[in-house]
Design a protein around this motif. Structure first.
Motif, PDB file in Angstrom:
ATOM      1  N   ASN A   1       3.082  12.227  14.037  1.00  0.00           N
ATOM      2  CA  ASN A   1       4.416  11.763  13.779  1.00  0.00           C
ATOM      3  C   ASN A   1       4.497  10.219  13.316  1.00  0.00           C
ATOM      4  OD1 ASN A   1       5.630  14.202  14.752  1.00  0.00           O
ATOM      5  ND2 ASN A   1       5.487  13.513  16.789  1.00  0.00           N
ATOM      6  N   LYS A   2       3.441   9.645  13.400  1.00  0.00           N
ATOM      7  CA  LYS A   2       3.306   8.354  12.877  1.00  0.00           C
ATOM      8  C   LYS A   2       1.972   7.772  12.482  1.00  0.00           C
ATOM      9  CE  LYS A   2       5.905   5.080  11.063  1.00  0.00           C
ATOM     10  NZ  LYS A   2       6.579   5.209   9.839  1.00  0.00           N
ATOM     11  N   PRO A   3       1.602   7.639  11.292  1.00  0.00           N
ATOM     12  CA  PRO A   3      -0.003   7.190  10.863  1.00  0.00           C
ATOM     13  C   PRO A   3      -0.303   5.997  11.987  1.00  0.00           C
ATOM     14  CG  PRO A   3       1.299   7.690   9.055  1.00  0.00           C
ATOM     15  CD  PRO A   3       2.305   7.638  10.101  1.00  0.00           C
ATOM     16  N   SER A   4       0.367   5.069  11.920  1.00  0.00           N
ATOM     17  CA  SER A   4       0.194   3.711  12.725  1.00  0.00           C
ATOM     18  C   SER A   4       1.632   2.921  12.443  1.00  0.00           C
ATOM     19  CB  SER A   4      -1.105   3.203  12.490  1.00  0.00           C
ATOM     20  OG  SER A   4      -1.070   2.576  11.238  1.00  0.00           O
ATOM     21  N   SER A   5       1.618   1.992  13.609  1.00  0.00           N
ATOM     22  CA  SER A   5       2.507   0.919  13.072  1.00  0.00           C
ATOM     23  C   SER A   5       2.578   0.177  11.979  1.00  0.00           C
ATOM     24  CB  SER A   5       2.748   0.177  14.465  1.00  0.00           C
ATOM     25  OG  SER A   5       1.562  -0.628  14.732  1.00  0.00           O
ATOM     26  N   LYS A   6       1.332   0.198  11.348  1.00  0.00           N
ATOM     27  CA  LYS A   6       1.160  -0.828  10.196  1.00  0.00           C
ATOM     28  C   LYS A   6       1.029   0.075   8.917  1.00  0.00           C
ATOM     29  CE  LYS A   6       0.053  -4.900  11.736  1.00  0.00           C
ATOM     30  NZ  LYS A   6      -0.105  -6.114  11.031  1.00  0.00           N
ATOM     31  N   THR A   7       1.316   1.364   8.956  1.00  0.00           N
ATOM     32  CA  THR A   7       1.157   2.446   7.838  1.00  0.00           C
ATOM     33  C   THR A   7       2.636   3.133   7.427  1.00  0.00           C
ATOM     34  OG1 THR A   7      -0.980   2.936   8.460  1.00  0.00           O
ATOM     35  CG2 THR A   7      -0.064   4.396   6.932  1.00  0.00           C
TER      36      THR A   7
ATOM     37  N   PHE B   1      -1.948 -11.334   6.724  1.00  0.00           N
ATOM     38  CA  PHE B   1      -2.475 -10.904   7.950  1.00  0.00           C
ATOM     39  C   PHE B   1      -1.125  -9.758   8.438  1.00  0.00           C
ATOM     40  CE2 PHE B   1      -5.161 -14.552   7.540  1.00  0.00           C
ATOM     41  CZ  PHE B   1      -6.465 -13.873   7.491  1.00  0.00           C
ATOM     42  N   ASP B   2      -0.119  -9.804   7.933  1.00  0.00           N
ATOM     43  CA  ASP B   2       0.769  -9.046   8.644  1.00  0.00           C
ATOM     44  C   ASP B   2       1.221  -7.804   7.735  1.00  0.00           C
ATOM     45  OD1 ASP B   2       2.726  -8.531  10.935  1.00  0.00           O
ATOM     46  OD2 ASP B   2       4.420  -9.114   9.450  1.00  0.00           O
ATOM     47  N   LYS B   3       0.381  -7.880   6.426  1.00  0.00           N
ATOM     48  CA  LYS B   3       0.630  -6.910   5.603  1.00  0.00           C
ATOM     49  C   LYS B   3       0.339  -5.322   6.244  1.00  0.00           C
ATOM     50  CE  LYS B   3       0.331  -9.124   1.105  1.00  0.00           C
ATOM     51  NZ  LYS B   3      -0.255  -9.045  -0.212  1.00  0.00           N
ATOM     52  N   LYS B   4       1.194  -4.489   5.653  1.00  0.00           N
ATOM     53  CA  LYS B   4       1.010  -2.879   6.106  1.00  0.00           C
ATOM     54  C   LYS B   4       0.021  -2.203   4.966  1.00  0.00           C
ATOM     55  CE  LYS B   4       5.213  -1.994   8.661  1.00  0.00           C
ATOM     56  NZ  LYS B   4       6.289  -1.216   8.696  1.00  0.00           N
ATOM     57  N   SER B   5      -0.515  -1.195   5.431  1.00  0.00           N
ATOM     58  CA  SER B   5      -1.148  -0.235   4.372  1.00  0.00           C
ATOM     59  C   SER B   5      -0.173   0.742   4.222  1.00  0.00           C
ATOM     60  CB  SER B   5      -2.435   0.310   5.086  1.00  0.00           C
ATOM     61  OG  SER B   5      -3.229  -0.726   5.004  1.00  0.00           O
ATOM     62  N   ALA B   6      -0.277   1.847   3.416  1.00  0.00           N
ATOM     63  CA  ALA B   6       0.730   2.919   2.888  1.00  0.00           C
ATOM     64  C   ALA B   6      -0.050   4.049   2.141  1.00  0.00           C
ATOM     65  CB  ALA B   6       1.802   2.207   1.954  1.00  0.00           C
ATOM     66  N   LEU B   7       0.599   5.204   2.558  1.00  0.00           N
ATOM     67  CA  LEU B   7       0.351   6.305   1.848  1.00  0.00           C
ATOM     68  C   LEU B   7       1.404   6.700   1.104  1.00  0.00           C
ATOM     69  CD1 LEU B   7      -0.615   7.444   5.204  1.00  0.00           C
ATOM     70  CD2 LEU B   7      -2.258   8.341   3.589  1.00  0.00           C
ATOM     71  N   ALA B   8       1.218   6.976  -0.414  1.00  0.00           N
ATOM     72  CA  ALA B   8       2.437   7.014  -1.254  1.00  0.00           C
ATOM     73  C   ALA B   8       1.997   8.100  -2.176  1.00  0.00           C
ATOM     74  CB  ALA B   8       2.325   5.837  -2.177  1.00  0.00           C
ATOM     75  N   THR B   9       2.968   8.744  -2.578  1.00  0.00           N
ATOM     76  CA  THR B   9       3.134   9.842  -3.457  1.00  0.00           C
ATOM     77  C   THR B   9       4.318   9.672  -4.717  1.00  0.00           C
ATOM     78  OG1 THR B   9       2.895  12.144  -3.946  1.00  0.00           O
ATOM     79  CG2 THR B   9       4.595  11.542  -2.266  1.00  0.00           C
ATOM     80  N   MET B  10       4.211  10.538  -5.440  1.00  0.00           N
ATOM     81  CA  MET B  10       5.398  10.280  -6.640  1.00  0.00           C
ATOM     82  C   MET B  10       5.830  11.649  -7.295  1.00  0.00           C
ATOM     83  SD  MET B  10       5.290   8.178 -10.013  1.00  0.00           S
ATOM     84  CE  MET B  10       6.677   8.017 -11.199  1.00  0.00           C
ATOM     85  N   LEU B  11       7.182  11.768  -7.160  1.00  0.00           N
ATOM     86  CA  LEU B  11       7.646  13.067  -7.731  1.00  0.00           C
ATOM     87  C   LEU B  11       8.230  12.650  -9.311  1.00  0.00           C
ATOM     88  CD1 LEU B  11       9.663  14.407  -4.793  1.00  0.00           C
ATOM     89  CD2 LEU B  11       7.517  15.089  -5.797  1.00  0.00           C
ATOM     90  N   CYS B  12       7.886  13.575 -10.305  1.00  0.00           N
ATOM     91  CA  CYS B  12       8.351  13.346 -11.658  1.00  0.00           C
ATOM     92  C   CYS B  12       8.878  14.573 -12.113  1.00  0.00           C
ATOM     93  CB  CYS B  12       7.550  12.438 -12.424  1.00  0.00           C
ATOM     94  SG  CYS B  12       5.635  13.526 -12.410  1.00  0.00           S
TER      95      CYS B  12
END
Length: 580
Positions: free
Chosen positions: A83-89, A51-62
């Motif tokens: 400036n910040k999606p949310s405290s959980k992202t 219940f404490d897990k965050k969500s994330a936005l991710a990208t990758m550079l190769c």
């Protein structure tokens, strides 16, 4: 009293029963309770951790060349989410360990709030040759996150897109009606990760790429197109020509992928990013605001940036600075207006400290006043000669210095040559350069014969579209170098034109003599001029074209047709010519 106690007890019991009924994941099996105390403690910890897990936005550079794009994408994401999606992202950037990235760039990513993770293939994947991009598989191993929205580095966010987290894992989102999927949603967990590793190990023997594996085995909800309220907040640069490398695209089909307004949007954000990350880079550059002011004003004034309806005439843009040249400039304007092919003459008045003398219009017929426009400038910069002009209606622009005189028939012939090769810079002053990508050394010289690689701005025809490209889309640092050198704007322009289209320049040999009044006192008479031009070529190619020379050598020479000289054949004459 007892009655109140029983009522409270009953209410408490019913509440607990309701909670455990609605949230079965909170109930622990009897086997868990009968196991060891240590195991029970770990089980409880993992349950509450879920219940404490965050969500994330991710990208990758190769690809290190995509770093600039990634910085813009992450900056836009921060701005879109205030400036910040949310405290959980979180924002995550994966960097393959097999690829070298500059530490400064990594520091920039972290300064923008990204969590940088160096990643490699799982040891269980044994292939003889792994594409670094396929290490994206490690996203499924980020078990601390409940859900991840992956985006490619060529995505720019305009507004909060929290709705993306509402899509189920396995959704591949298309922003168009094609197969392009710049975003997808995943749920990291051991089962999915182990399954992907296992499937990839099997598929690698048949050169099956990881993206193909995802399409076939993970994306349960393929190619969903988000609703309009989400689409309007996302811009993806999916075409082969990108805003960060448009000037090096180098292909004849460039116009199919050229998006000037979209590219300028990216350039503006990039400028903001660079100012945030390295504010000292432009602190002494007084013309730093020029690009934004000129280009914003232009876009506010025009309705269709690519619309130049007049095809059979051309406009003229003359650069001038010194008031003492006004008298002679007026003569040149009168000369140009005699041609029916000249639609409008624009005078770029480079001196913001002085008003344009009224004597400029001396001798000009009143009926031609509307064909002469003075473009006053706020900034003193040689780059102004390529500013886009909202009153420009012709597809072609003839760029010239204020000390050049060309016969009108030769000028109109040159226009006809340009119409047959519109991607080229077509003009009258050819030069040759060389560039060594190993030593980064360059040369620049006058020539008397082919080949040549550059046509000078002193007298040349170009596409009107190129004005916006140079002024609004090129990296401002190139403009800064021009301002510092007080030179080389034409070199940067030629590199951009050839770099976009891979079209060589074209030299036109006039039939009549040209008059060049700058041969005695012009800037080119300075002994330091030629070495400075060579330095510009070296710096431009090295810094802005990744040491790949965009200029193309040309052997073409266009000249007005003359009847060939033919006489009756005489073998004695031929024999003497051949045998001496």
């Amino acid at each position: 009293m007892n009655r109140k106690f029983y009522i409270l007890t009953l209410i408490s019991f019913l509440c607990c029963l309701l909670i455990f009924t609605l949230y079965p994941s909170l109930r622990l099996s009897s086997e868990a309770y009968t196991s060891s105390t240590h195991a029970s403690r770990n089980e409880k910890s993992s349950i509450f951790k879920m219940f404490d897990k965050k969500s994330a936005l991710a990208t990758m550079l190769c690809d290190p060349n995509m770093m600039e794009a990634a910085l813009v994408s992450i900056y836009s994401l921060n701005s879109a989410f205030a400036n910040k999606p949310s405290s959980k992202t979180d924002i995550i950037v994966l960097l393959p360990e097999s690829i070298r990235f500059e530490q400064q760039d990594i520091n920039y990513l972290e300064k923008l709030g990204a969590h940088v993770i160096r990643t490699a293939f799982p040891q269980s994947i044994l292939t003889h040759e792994n594409d670094a991009c396929n290490t994206i598989i490690n996203l499924w191993a980020l078990f601390d996150y409940q859900k991840i929205v992956y985006f490619t580095p060529d995505v720019v966010f305009d507004n909060n897109v929290d709705q993306l987290f509402n899509y189920p894992p396995g959704s591949a989102l298309s922003l168009n009606n094609d197969q392009d999927t710049p975003l997808f949603i995943l749920e990291p967990n051991p089962n999915s990760f182990e399954s992907l590793v296992r499937n990839y190990r099997k598929a690698s023997a048949t050169n099956y790429s990881f993206p193909e594996l995802l399409q076939d085995s993970y994306f349960e909800y393929k190619f969903r197109i988000p609703p309009k309220e989400i689409l309007k907040n996302i811009h993806v640069y999916s075409a082969p020509m990108k805003p960060w490398n448009f000037h090096a695209y180098s292909d004849i089909d460039w116009k199919k992928h050229y998006d000037p307004v979209g590219f300028y949007k990216w350039r503006r954000i990039n400028n903001d990013v660079r100012h945030l990350l390295d504010p000292s880079a432009t602190k002494d550059w007084v013309n730093e605001p020029r690009q934004r002011m000129v280009c914003d004003s232009y876009l506010e004034s025009v309705t269709n940036i690519n619309h130049y309806p007049i095809q059979d005439k051309f406009s003229v843009m003359i650069s001038t600075y010194n008031p003492e040249r006004i008298e002679h400039l007026s003569l040149i304007i009168q000369h140009l207006l005699q041609s029916e092919k000249v639609h409008t003459v624009f005078i770029t008045w480079h001196n913001p400290a002085l008003e344009v003398p009224v004597s400029l219009y001396q001798g000009i017929n009143e009926n031609d006043y509307e064909r002469v426009k003075v473009l006053g400038q706020t900034f003193d910069s040689l780059n102004n000669r390529f500013n886009p002009v909202d009153e420009l209606k012709t597809d072609a622009v003839y760029i010239m210095d204020d000390d050049i005189y060309v016969d009108l028939k030769d000028l109109e012939f040159t226009f006809s040559v340009w119409r047959s090769r519109k991607d080229s810079v077509v003009g009258h002053f050819p030069r040759l350069h060389t560039y060594d990508p190993v030593t980064k050394d360059a040369s620049y010289k006058l020539i008397g014969k082919a080949p040549y690689s550059i046509i000078l701005t002193k007298s040349m025809f170009i596409r009107s579209e190129y004005l916006f490209s140079y002024t609004c889309l090129l990296e401002p640092k190139l403009h800064q170098l021009v301002d510092n050198q007080l030179n080389c704007e034409d070199l940067g322009f030629s590199m951009m034109a050839s770099g976009m289209s891979n079209a060589a320049s074209t030299f036109v040999r006039p039939k009549e003599y040209m008059e060049d009044f700058g041969l005695k006192q012009g800037i080119s008479t300075n002994t330091a001029h030629m070495p400075a031009r060579a330095d510009c070529i070296s710096n431009f190619i090295t810094q802005f074209w990744n040491a790949k020379d965009p200029l193309v050598n040309s052997y073409d020479i266009a000249a007005p047709f003359d009847k060939p000289q033919i006489r009756i054949g005489n073998w004695d004459r031929i024999e003497k010519t051949i045998l001496g």
